[in-house]
Scaffold this motif. Sequence first.
Motif, short mmCIF file in Angstrom:
data_model
loop_
_atom_site.label_atom_id
_atom_site.label_comp_id
_atom_site.label_asym_id
_atom_site.label_seq_id
_atom_site.Cartn_x
_atom_site.Cartn_y
_atom_site.Cartn_z
N MET A 2 0.84 -1.19 0.00
CA MET A 2 0.00 0.00 0.00
C MET A 2 0.88 1.25 0.00
O MET A 2 1.99 1.24 0.53
N LEU A 3 0.34 2.30 -0.58
CA LEU A 3 1.04 3.57 -0.57
C LEU A 3 0.82 4.25 0.77
O LEU A 3 -0.28 4.23 1.31
N ASP A 4 1.86 4.88 1.28
CA ASP A 4 1.67 5.71 2.46
C ASP A 4 1.05 7.03 2.01
O ASP A 4 1.02 7.34 0.82
N ASN A 5 0.55 7.79 2.95
CA ASN A 5 -0.15 9.04 2.62
C ASN A 5 0.73 10.02 1.85
O ASN A 5 0.27 10.68 0.92
N LEU A 6 1.97 10.14 2.24
CA LEU A 6 2.87 11.09 1.59
C LEU A 6 3.07 10.74 0.12
O LEU A 6 2.98 11.60 -0.75
#
Length: 67
Positions: A2-6
């Motif tokens: 998953m991608l982190d928010n940043l």
Amino acid sequence: MMLDNLTYNKVKLLYKLSDLCWFIEKHAATDATAGGDAECAESLLALKRDLQKHIEKIQKGLCLLTQ
């Protein structure tokens, strides 16, 4: 993975800035020129140049993440 928010935010900004840059190039600047508004066309082209600088910075930041 998953991608982190940043990373997600960088990708989203890259997409939106690229989309706006494309719109200026393909439609807005040519329509302003065709409509006889040279000042608007020049402003749009200056905005496009500025956007491209920011796009490059974000792209470089994303490339560092993938290495």
